[in-house]
Design a protein around this motif. Sequence first.
Motif, short mmCIF file in Angstrom:
data_model
loop_
_atom_site.label_atom_id
_atom_site.label_comp_id
_atom_site.label_asym_id
_atom_site.label_seq_id
_atom_site.Cartn_x
_atom_site.Cartn_y
_atom_site.Cartn_z
N CYS A 29 0.83 -1.21 0.00
CA CYS A 29 0.00 0.00 0.00
C CYS A 29 0.86 1.26 0.00
N LEU A 30 1.97 1.23 0.74
CA LEU A 30 2.87 2.37 0.78
C LEU A 30 3.50 2.63 -0.58
N ILE A 31 3.91 1.55 -1.24
CA ILE A 31 4.53 1.70 -2.56
C ILE A 31 3.52 2.25 -3.56
N ILE A 32 2.28 1.78 -3.50
CA ILE A 32 1.25 2.27 -4.42
C ILE A 32 0.96 3.75 -4.17
N VAL A 33 0.92 4.15 -2.91
CA VAL A 33 0.71 5.56 -2.59
C VAL A 33 1.87 6.41 -3.10
N LEU A 34 3.09 5.92 -2.92
CA LEU A 34 4.25 6.65 -3.42
C LEU A 34 4.24 6.75 -4.93
N LEU A 35 3.77 5.70 -5.60
CA LEU A 35 3.64 5.77 -7.06
C LEU A 35 2.68 6.87 -7.47
N GLY A 36 1.55 6.96 -6.78
CA GLY A 36 0.61 8.03 -7.08
C GLY A 36 1.18 9.41 -6.81
N VAL A 37 1.94 9.53 -5.73
CA VAL A 37 2.56 10.82 -5.40
C VAL A 37 3.56 11.23 -6.47
N LEU A 38 4.36 10.27 -6.92
CA LEU A 38 5.35 10.59 -7.96
C LEU A 38 4.69 10.87 -9.30
N GLU A 39 3.62 10.13 -9.61
CA GLU A 39 2.96 10.30 -10.91
C GLU A 39 2.27 11.65 -11.01
N PHE A 40 1.68 12.13 -9.94
CA PHE A 40 0.96 13.40 -9.97
C PHE A 40 1.81 14.57 -9.46
N ARG A 41 3.12 14.35 -9.39
CA ARG A 41 4.09 15.43 -9.14
C ARG A 41 3.84 16.14 -7.81
N ALA A 42 3.58 15.39 -6.76
CA ALA A 42 3.36 15.98 -5.44
C ALA A 42 4.67 16.21 -4.69
N VAL A 43 5.77 15.86 -5.31
CA VAL A 43 7.08 16.06 -4.69
C VAL A 43 7.92 16.94 -5.61
N PRO A 44 8.88 17.67 -5.07
CA PRO A 44 9.76 18.48 -5.92
C PRO A 44 10.54 17.60 -6.87
N ARG A 45 10.74 18.06 -8.08
CA ARG A 45 11.43 17.27 -9.08
C ARG A 45 12.57 18.08 -9.68
N GLN A 46 13.45 17.35 -10.36
CA GLN A 46 14.63 17.94 -10.98
C GLN A 46 14.28 18.47 -12.37
N TYR A 47 14.73 19.68 -12.67
CA TYR A 47 14.54 20.27 -13.99
C TYR A 47 15.87 20.29 -14.72
N LYS A 132 12.57 8.94 -13.24
CA LYS A 132 11.99 10.01 -14.05
C LYS A 132 11.94 11.32 -13.27
N THR A 133 11.57 11.23 -11.99
CA THR A 133 11.45 12.44 -11.17
C THR A 133 12.81 13.04 -10.87
N VAL A 134 13.78 12.20 -10.60
CA VAL A 134 15.11 12.69 -10.23
C VAL A 134 15.83 13.30 -11.43
N ILE A 135 15.77 12.64 -12.59
CA ILE A 135 16.53 13.10 -13.76
C ILE A 135 15.79 14.22 -14.49
N GLY A 136 14.53 14.02 -14.81
CA GLY A 136 13.75 15.07 -15.48
C GLY A 136 14.24 15.41 -16.86
N GLU A 137 14.49 14.42 -17.70
CA GLU A 137 15.00 14.67 -19.05
C GLU A 137 13.86 15.10 -19.98
N PRO A 138 14.06 16.11 -20.83
CA PRO A 138 13.02 16.54 -21.78
C PRO A 138 12.73 15.46 -22.82
N ARG A 139 11.47 15.35 -23.17
CA ARG A 139 11.07 14.40 -24.20
C ARG A 139 11.35 14.98 -25.59
#
Length: 316
Positions: A29-47, A132-139
């Motif tokens: 359950c924790l991993i699934i919640v973290l997946l949702g947090v990362l997918e919807f950008r609820a944490v700071p990410r690298q640009y 994906k969140t840590v690197i933040g490479e442009p598509r």
Amino acid sequence: MDKSKRERKVASRWRNFKRMLLIKRNLYCLIIVLLGVLEFRAVPRQYIGFYCNDPKISFKFKGDTISNSFLIFGCLLIPIIVMWIAEFVCYPANSYATELGYVGSRAKQIWLWYRQFLIGSVSLLFTCEVIKTVIGEPRPHFLDTCKPREAENCTDGYVEKYTCTNTNVSDWSILDSSRSFPSGHSCLSMHTTIFIICYIQRRLPDRSVMLKPWLQLLMCMWTVVCSLTRLVDNRHHWWDVLAGIIMGFICGTVIVNVLCCKFHINRKISQIYCENGQVNIDYETKQNGKKLLHETTIDLSENRELKNVKSSTWKE
């Protein structure tokens, strides 16, 4: 006394089992919640910035030939269908006894392997989202989707910070335009392919020479299509797809060899094989058992003879 000890031992094992089950459930359950947090950008990410007029990120956005929902639906549905058909057609219902190392029934055995597959899939998706969140490479379609203000009058040089000005797409699409590495489609499809290929190789009987290779080739096409469409749709660079394939291959190999034990059954009998829908025991196993019983009987008779000799000598 022995019965009470046995009952306490069984109760202790049952409590430990329920405790471990609760811990695993909370972890999932924790991993699934973290997946949702990362997918919807609820944490700071690298640009990561971009170079002006970079041709690698100047492609047009075409959409997704294979959407995220179709990918997840296919990767979750294919393994359970393949395993259920193979186990139902190739193995009778009475060949899953616990005495043979199985878990007791066909459904439980399939769920055991499918659960390991789900563990690998969720772990792989979580790792992919973190990268994906840590690197933040442009598509490749970054400039077309984001339309950064700094790129309008930029002719040369590197832009480290930028502001997206495109209002025709959603905020999620703009944020997703800088999450290229690695490819989640190639990760998950390769993981599913490795799992199914190894399952077919191990569990499918050798009734036809070309059946296994054709089915395995068909599963490989799933990875090829999922990976190539990401390049054709301008959604990923080639190194993103390659990295995803490598990650999926490693994860699938670990799941098959470690958690699923190469789909080998933990048999309590040394050699078991299926023939004509019946489970038979190897002839050598039978002979070894008879030999062991015969030797035990001889030893007991010899001990009795020795006791008789000692008792008669003492009486004399």
